[in-house]
Design an enzyme around this catalytic site. Structure first.
Site, short mmCIF file in Angstrom:
data_model
loop_
_atom_site.label_atom_id
_atom_site.label_comp_id
_atom_site.label_asym_id
_atom_site.label_seq_id
_atom_site.Cartn_x
_atom_site.Cartn_y
_atom_site.Cartn_z
N LYS A 1 0.83 -1.22 0.00
CA LYS A 1 0.00 0.00 0.00
C LYS A 1 0.86 1.26 0.00
O LYS A 1 0.58 2.21 -0.73
CB LYS A 1 -0.88 0.08 1.26
CG LYS A 1 -1.84 -1.03 1.46
CD LYS A 1 -2.78 -0.75 2.64
CE LYS A 1 -2.08 -0.60 3.98
NZ LYS A 1 -1.45 -1.82 4.50
N ARG B 1 -8.69 1.44 10.16
CA ARG B 1 -8.15 0.12 10.44
C ARG B 1 -9.20 -0.79 11.07
O ARG B 1 -8.96 -1.96 11.29
CB ARG B 1 -7.01 0.34 11.41
CG ARG B 1 -5.82 -0.55 11.44
CD ARG B 1 -4.96 -0.56 10.22
NE ARG B 1 -3.64 -1.07 10.52
CZ ARG B 1 -2.52 -0.50 10.14
NH1 ARG B 1 -2.53 0.59 9.41
NH2 ARG B 1 -1.37 -1.03 10.45
N ARG C 1 11.66 -5.05 3.58
CA ARG C 1 11.23 -3.65 3.54
C ARG C 1 12.19 -2.74 4.32
O ARG C 1 12.64 -3.06 5.39
CB ARG C 1 9.83 -3.54 4.16
CG ARG C 1 9.32 -2.11 4.18
CD ARG C 1 7.84 -2.07 4.24
NE ARG C 1 7.33 -2.41 5.55
CZ ARG C 1 6.03 -2.41 5.83
NH1 ARG C 1 5.15 -2.16 4.89
NH2 ARG C 1 5.61 -2.71 7.03
N ARG D 1 12.03 -1.35 10.21
CA ARG D 1 11.18 -1.05 11.36
C ARG D 1 11.22 -2.17 12.40
O ARG D 1 11.28 -3.33 12.05
CB ARG D 1 9.73 -0.85 10.88
CG ARG D 1 9.50 0.50 10.28
CD ARG D 1 8.22 0.56 9.49
NE ARG D 1 7.08 -0.10 10.12
CZ ARG D 1 5.86 -0.11 9.60
NH1 ARG D 1 5.63 0.51 8.46
NH2 ARG D 1 4.87 -0.73 10.20
N ARG E 1 0.56 -8.89 13.39
CA ARG E 1 -0.12 -7.79 12.68
C ARG E 1 -1.06 -8.34 11.62
O ARG E 1 -2.13 -7.79 11.36
CB ARG E 1 0.92 -6.85 12.06
CG ARG E 1 1.61 -5.99 13.11
CD ARG E 1 2.86 -5.33 12.59
NE ARG E 1 2.64 -4.48 11.46
CZ ARG E 1 3.55 -4.20 10.54
NH1 ARG E 1 4.78 -4.70 10.64
NH2 ARG E 1 3.26 -3.43 9.53
#
Ligand code: AMP
Length: 214
Positions: A15, A90, A127, A160, A171
């Protein structure tokens, strides 16, 4: 182009990458609730201190905290120029509040990036993000020009804390429980477009661009 768009999808569905491209190509503001929250944490603000534990554990930050941040942004003049929401709403409660806020100028399109858990986890491990401007890179497919450095602002890229595998799986579970019901909510409103998030970036981008222009 003054469009109001939501990007939905599990962590690692790409996203953020698509949102940055839509910002460049269509001039829409990219509004990432995760980036806003991490900035508050880095600044050590009251909101940031409240949010930190939830972020580190991969859990949703309480609605009142997120809603206050989002309300501030959506009340700014920038919001009138059009935006892509990435990471917000969310859950159903947030989506309903958002609908209330935007009653006069509602969300026009919601794009779901559909992706199985295995793909998601692999993606997240590769990432890297820029802690300054929030730009997202994906190794090895979307690497920066210079190893470990943001193309945009020259800041050193980071991985992260919540991108480690056990947190990512948690998550993903939270996404399934809390966020996935939003797809039915927006489908009922006739706003949902589904994009297969396992397709190559260029195809995902052109599908997303077409959906926004619809
Ligand atoms: P993201 O960058 O969208 O993956 O978000 C990173 C983390 O920020 C999430 O795991 C949550 O802890 C928090 N977060 C971001 N957006 C929201 C939201 N809309 N509601 C609650 N927590 C959020």
């Amino acid at each position: 182009m003054r469009r109001r768009v939501i990007l939905l999808g599990p962590p690692g569905s790409g996203k953020g990458t698509i949102a940055v491209k839509l910002q460049k190509e269509l001039g829409l503001h990219h509004v990432s609730s995760g980036h806003m929250l991490r900035r508050e944490v880095d600044n050590g603000s009251t909101v940031g201190r409240r949010a930190k534990l939830f972020l580190d554990n991969g859990e949703l930050v309480p609605d009142d905290v997120v809603l206050e941040l989002m309300n501030t942004w959506l009340s700014s003049p920038n919001a009138e120029e059009g935006f892509v929401l990435d990471g917000f709403p969310r859950n159903l409660a947030q989506a309903k509040v958002l609908d209330e806020w935007l009653r006069g100028s509602p969300i026009e399109r919601v794009i779901l990036f559909d992706s199985p858990e295995s793909v998601t986890v692999d993606r997240i491990i590769g990432r890297r993000t820029c802690p300054k401007c929030g730009r997202v890179y994906q190794l090895p497919t979307l690497a920066p020009g210079k190893d470990g450095v943001c193309d945009e602002c020259g800041t050193s890229l980071v991985q992260r804390e919540d991108d480690q595998e056990p947190v990512v799986r948690k998550r993903y579970d939270i996404y399934r429980q809390e966020t996935e019901p939003l797809t039915a909510y927006y489908q009922q409103q006739g706003k949902l477009t589904v994009v297969d998030a396992t397709r190559p970036l260029e195809q995902r981008l052109s599908a997303a661009t077409a959906a926004v222009r619809e």
